[in-house]
Every structure is written in structure tokens, then in C-alpha cells.
Design a protein around this motif. Structure first.
Motif, PDB file in Angstrom:
ATOM      1  N   PRO A  54       0.014  -0.546 -18.245  1.00  0.00           N
ATOM      2  CA  PRO A  54      -0.906  -1.690 -18.208  1.00  0.00           C
ATOM      3  C   PRO A  54      -0.576  -2.681 -17.093  1.00  0.00           C
ATOM      4  CG  PRO A  54      -0.190  -1.246 -20.452  1.00  0.00           C
ATOM      5  CD  PRO A  54       0.642  -0.375 -19.560  1.00  0.00           C
ATOM      6  N   ARG A  55       0.698  -2.818 -16.767  1.00  0.00           N
ATOM      7  CA  ARG A  55       1.098  -3.767 -15.719  1.00  0.00           C
ATOM      8  C   ARG A  55       0.651  -3.310 -14.334  1.00  0.00           C
ATOM      9  NH1 ARG A  55       7.361  -5.317 -17.416  1.00  0.00           N
ATOM     10  NH2 ARG A  55       6.892  -6.259 -19.453  1.00  0.00           N
ATOM     11  N   GLU A  56       0.299  -2.030 -14.207  1.00  0.00           N
ATOM     12  CA  GLU A  56      -0.138  -1.518 -12.910  1.00  0.00           C
ATOM     13  C   GLU A  56      -1.600  -1.830 -12.613  1.00  0.00           C
ATOM     14  OE1 GLU A  56       1.995  -0.050 -10.654  1.00  0.00           O
ATOM     15  OE2 GLU A  56       3.400  -0.799 -12.160  1.00  0.00           O
ATOM     16  N   VAL A  57      -2.361  -2.189 -13.623  1.00  0.00           N
ATOM     17  CA  VAL A  57      -3.802  -2.402 -13.421  1.00  0.00           C
ATOM     18  C   VAL A  57      -4.092  -3.504 -12.404  1.00  0.00           C
ATOM     19  CG1 VAL A  57      -5.975  -3.048 -14.545  1.00  0.00           C
ATOM     20  CG2 VAL A  57      -4.414  -1.442 -15.663  1.00  0.00           C
ATOM     21  N   PRO A  58      -3.435  -4.682 -12.466  1.00  0.00           N
ATOM     22  CA  PRO A  58      -3.746  -5.721 -11.481  1.00  0.00           C
ATOM     23  C   PRO A  58      -3.407  -5.330 -10.039  1.00  0.00           C
ATOM     24  CG  PRO A  58      -2.588  -6.659 -13.378  1.00  0.00           C
ATOM     25  CD  PRO A  58      -2.490  -5.174 -13.489  1.00  0.00           C
ATOM     26  N   ARG A  59      -2.485  -4.389  -9.875  1.00  0.00           N
ATOM     27  CA  ARG A  59      -2.117  -3.963  -8.516  1.00  0.00           C
ATOM     28  C   ARG A  59      -2.545  -2.517  -8.237  1.00  0.00           C
ATOM     29  NH1 ARG A  59       4.489  -4.201  -9.285  1.00  0.00           N
ATOM     30  NH2 ARG A  59       4.651  -2.835 -11.104  1.00  0.00           N
ATOM     31  N   LEU A  60      -3.565  -2.090  -8.957  1.00  0.00           N
ATOM     32  CA  LEU A  60      -4.041  -0.718  -8.836  1.00  0.00           C
ATOM     33  C   LEU A  60      -4.464  -0.372  -7.417  1.00  0.00           C
ATOM     34  CD1 LEU A  60      -4.758   1.899 -10.297  1.00  0.00           C
ATOM     35  CD2 LEU A  60      -6.943   0.877 -10.940  1.00  0.00           C
ATOM     36  N   TRP A  61      -5.166  -1.283  -6.764  1.00  0.00           N
ATOM     37  CA  TRP A  61      -5.634  -1.004  -5.410  1.00  0.00           C
ATOM     38  C   TRP A  61      -4.499  -1.067  -4.399  1.00  0.00           C
ATOM     39  CZ3 TRP A  61     -10.218   0.936  -3.861  1.00  0.00           C
ATOM     40  CH2 TRP A  61     -11.234   0.990  -4.824  1.00  0.00           C
ATOM     41  N   ASP A  62      -3.762  -2.173  -4.380  1.00  0.00           N
ATOM     42  CA  ASP A  62      -2.731  -2.352  -3.365  1.00  0.00           C
ATOM     43  C   ASP A  62      -1.601  -1.332  -3.470  1.00  0.00           C
ATOM     44  OD1 ASP A  62      -4.092  -4.454  -2.294  1.00  0.00           O
ATOM     45  OD2 ASP A  62      -2.928  -5.997  -3.314  1.00  0.00           O
ATOM     46  N   ARG A  63      -1.162  -1.063  -4.689  1.00  0.00           N
ATOM     47  CA  ARG A  63       0.026  -0.233  -4.867  1.00  0.00           C
ATOM     48  C   ARG A  63      -0.291   1.256  -4.962  1.00  0.00           C
ATOM     49  NH1 ARG A  63       5.204  -1.580  -8.663  1.00  0.00           N
ATOM     50  NH2 ARG A  63       6.291   0.398  -8.408  1.00  0.00           N
ATOM     51  N   HIS A  64      -1.494   1.577  -5.394  1.00  0.00           N
ATOM     52  CA  HIS A  64      -1.802   2.975  -5.663  1.00  0.00           C
ATOM     53  C   HIS A  64      -2.940   3.535  -4.798  1.00  0.00           C
ATOM     54  CE1 HIS A  64       1.011   2.993  -9.017  1.00  0.00           C
ATOM     55  NE2 HIS A  64       0.462   1.863  -9.438  1.00  0.00           N
ATOM     56  N   LEU A  65      -4.138   3.001  -4.946  1.00  0.00           N
ATOM     57  CA  LEU A  65      -5.296   3.617  -4.299  1.00  0.00           C
ATOM     58  C   LEU A  65      -5.255   3.492  -2.777  1.00  0.00           C
ATOM     59  CD1 LEU A  65      -8.009   2.511  -6.860  1.00  0.00           C
ATOM     60  CD2 LEU A  65      -6.936   4.756  -6.643  1.00  0.00           C
ATOM     61  N   ASN A 109      -2.576   2.748  -1.001  1.00  0.00           N
ATOM     62  CA  ASN A 109      -1.328   3.402  -0.621  1.00  0.00           C
ATOM     63  C   ASN A 109      -1.527   4.903  -0.422  1.00  0.00           C
ATOM     64  OD1 ASN A 109       1.277   4.907  -1.879  1.00  0.00           O
ATOM     65  ND2 ASN A 109       1.927   3.113  -0.718  1.00  0.00           N
ATOM     66  N   CYS A 110      -2.379   5.498  -1.264  1.00  0.00           N
ATOM     67  CA  CYS A 110      -2.682   6.925  -1.143  1.00  0.00           C
ATOM     68  C   CYS A 110      -3.811   7.174  -0.155  1.00  0.00           C
ATOM     69  CB  CYS A 110      -3.073   7.491  -2.510  1.00  0.00           C
ATOM     70  SG  CYS A 110      -1.759   7.461  -3.743  1.00  0.00           S
ATOM     71  N   GLY A 111      -4.778   6.272  -0.120  1.00  0.00           N
ATOM     72  CA  GLY A 111      -5.956   6.480   0.713  1.00  0.00           C
ATOM     73  C   GLY A 111      -5.657   6.583   2.198  1.00  0.00           C
ATOM     74  N   VAL A 112      -4.632   5.871   2.660  1.00  0.00           N
ATOM     75  CA  VAL A 112      -4.324   5.913   4.097  1.00  0.00           C
ATOM     76  C   VAL A 112      -3.782   7.271   4.531  1.00  0.00           C
ATOM     77  CG1 VAL A 112      -3.963   3.425   4.331  1.00  0.00           C
ATOM     78  CG2 VAL A 112      -2.022   4.898   3.703  1.00  0.00           C
ATOM     79  N   LEU A 113      -3.426   8.126   3.569  1.00  0.00           N
ATOM     80  CA  LEU A 113      -2.970   9.468   3.916  1.00  0.00           C
ATOM     81  C   LEU A 113      -4.130  10.385   4.289  1.00  0.00           C
ATOM     82  CD1 LEU A 113      -0.403  10.095   1.025  1.00  0.00           C
ATOM     83  CD2 LEU A 113       0.096   9.351   3.359  1.00  0.00           C
ATOM     84  N   ALA A 114      -5.317  10.080   3.771  1.00  0.00           N
ATOM     85  CA  ALA A 114      -6.449  10.994   3.919  1.00  0.00           C
ATOM     86  C   ALA A 114      -6.771  11.358   5.372  1.00  0.00           C
ATOM     87  CB  ALA A 114      -7.677  10.424   3.215  1.00  0.00           C
ATOM     88  N   PRO A 115      -6.775  10.399   6.306  1.00  0.00           N
ATOM     89  CA  PRO A 115      -7.106  10.768   7.691  1.00  0.00           C
ATOM     90  C   PRO A 115      -6.098  11.701   8.349  1.00  0.00           C
ATOM     91  CG  PRO A 115      -7.363   8.399   7.344  1.00  0.00           C
ATOM     92  CD  PRO A 115      -6.644   8.945   6.148  1.00  0.00           C
ATOM     93  N   LEU A 116      -4.884  11.795   7.795  1.00  0.00           N
ATOM     94  CA  LEU A 116      -3.864  12.656   8.389  1.00  0.00           C
ATOM     95  C   LEU A 116      -4.089  14.130   8.086  1.00  0.00           C
ATOM     96  CD1 LEU A 116      -0.558  10.706   7.616  1.00  0.00           C
ATOM     97  CD2 LEU A 116      -2.057  10.484   9.595  1.00  0.00           C
ATOM     98  N   VAL A 117      -4.864  14.434   7.051  1.00  0.00           N
ATOM     99  CA  VAL A 117      -5.065  15.827   6.642  1.00  0.00           C
ATOM    100  C   VAL A 117      -5.976  16.514   7.656  1.00  0.00           C
ATOM    101  CG1 VAL A 117      -5.807  17.355   4.796  1.00  0.00           C
ATOM    102  CG2 VAL A 117      -4.844  15.110   4.230  1.00  0.00           C
ATOM    103  N   PRO A 118      -5.579  17.666   8.175  1.00  0.00           N
ATOM    104  CA  PRO A 118      -6.428  18.373   9.142  1.00  0.00           C
ATOM    105  C   PRO A 118      -7.791  18.718   8.552  1.00  0.00           C
ATOM    106  CG  PRO A 118      -4.214  19.303   9.106  1.00  0.00           C
ATOM    107  CD  PRO A 118      -4.294  18.356   7.953  1.00  0.00           C
TER     108      PRO A 118
END
Length: 208
Positions: A33-44, A46-55
Motif C-alpha cells: 500500500p505504501r507504494e501506491v503514492p509513488r507508483l509512477w515515479d518509483r515503478h512505472l 522507472n521501467c518505462g525508460v527501458l522501453a526505447p532500448l529494446v531493439p
């Protein structure tokens, strides 16, 4: 808006995924539950910036994907990439199957298995907060195609983990390795990955 910069036209589906994480994901114990307020900054993000690296048009396996981080995020952001979401736990697999169906993620499939049991081979293998680097390389490098790569999403100890694991990495088929900061100038802090490149088929033949 940073989320729009990272996800562009796919932001709406990522927002729907965020809503699932904040509701069913928390209810089923996949996210605290404590992750919900930081769901975007810490998780989404954080993971989303990897997408452009995939061939382009690559195959990707996310080992120990849990609630789909980073695998499902990459699948949402990169419809051209074929993503396998790999996790051994039933409650995680059930959540992922429901999420993939509800979000209409045609380029993602869910496989309930341990990395040691899975027989697929991929261009890119990802893992986030799964295991120490040495142990992760031992079980996950076998899923990389020759010349493919394992991206271990790590935090502040990335350099230290790499130093500790480096003597054993060639044993698991690793040709080269590096620590990289992804998303600098977009997310703060940037995402840190240890990238392990698998030996090419020719190198494997020469080694034998």
C-alpha cells in the motif's frame, strides 16, 4: 508531463495498468500500500525508460516479473516487442493474465514457471529486484540467445554487485558487461541497469 514524454500515445493503457496495480495489485499482495503514492515515479516511469532500448521487433522475457515490472510496462510501451512474463507464483500469474486480457496486450504472454524450468530463448531478458547479480546470471543467461543480453535493474549497489559477480560471469556465458544509467534528464534518479551480453554463437564454438 514526464509520463507523456515516456509513454507517448500509449499513456492511456499505462494509466489503466496503474489503476489495476493500485487496486487489485494491492489487494492481492503484489504491491505494498505504501507504494501506491509513488507508483509512477518509483515503478512505472522507472521501467518505462527501458522501453526505447529494446531493439525493434525483438523478443523479451521478464524473469520473476511479479506484477509485471518491467515486462508488462515494456509490452504496453512497445507493441512491436514480443514479451513473455515469467513468474512461478499462481497469484501473480493470475493477476497478469487478467491484466493482459483487460488491457488488450496482444504482444504479451504469461508463463508460470521458474527461470530454471523455462525453455525459451530471447533477444533481451529483464529482471528487476529478483536476485543478486551472480545468482541471476546463473539462472537467466541461459534464456538469452547468442549475442542477446540480460538487463538486471539494480539500485545503488549495482557497481558493487557487478564487481562481486564479475569473476563468475564468463562461466555463465557472459561476454561483456557494463553498468548503465537510463533515462537521465527524464526521470530522477535515472534507472540503473547492469547489462550482460551473451557470447555469440561463433564465440561459443571457438570456446568449445
Amino acid at each position: 508531463m514526464v509520463a507523456r514524454q515516456v509513454f507517448g500515445e500509449h499513456l492511456e493503457r499505462v494509466e489503466r495498468y496503474a489503476a489495476l496495480l493500485a487496486s487489485a495489485g494491492v489487494e492481492r499482495g503484489l504491491l505494498g500500500p505504501r507504494e501506491v503514492p509513488r507508483l509512477w515515479d518509483r515503478h512505472l516511469l522507472n521501467c518505462g525508460v527501458l522501453a526505447p532500448l529494446v531493439p525493434a521487433d525483438a523478443s523479451l522475457c521478464d524473469v520473476g516479473t511479479g506484477a509485471g515490472l518491467p515486462g508488462l510496462v515494456i509490452a504496453l510501451a512497445r507493441p512491436d516487442v514480443s514479451v513473455t512474463l515469467l513468474d512461478p507464483l499462481l497469484r501473480r500469474a493470475d493477476f497478469l493474465l487478467e491484466a493482459v486480457a483487460e488491457l488488450g496486450v496482444a504482444n504479451a504472454c504469461v508463463v508460470r514457471a521458474r527461470a530454471e524450468e523455462h525453455e525459451g530463448r530471447y533477444d533481451v531478458v529483464t529482471a528487476r529486484a529478483v536476485a543478486p547479480l551472480g545468482r541471476l546470471a546463473r539462472v537467466a543467461m541461459r534464456l538469452c540467445r547468442p549475442g542477446g543480453s540480460l538487463w538486471a535493474v539494480k539500485g545503488e549497489r549495482a557497481e558493487e554487485e557487478l564487481r562481486e559477480a564479475a569473476p563468475e560471469l564468463p562461466r555463465w556465458g557472459v561476454a561483456t558487461w557494463s553498468v548503465e544509467k537510463v533515462g537521465e534528464g527524464i526521470v530522477s534518479p535515472p534507472t540503473t541497469i547492469v547489462r550482460l551480453i551473451a557470447r555469440s554463437a561463433g564465440a561459443n564454438r571457438r570456446r568449445r
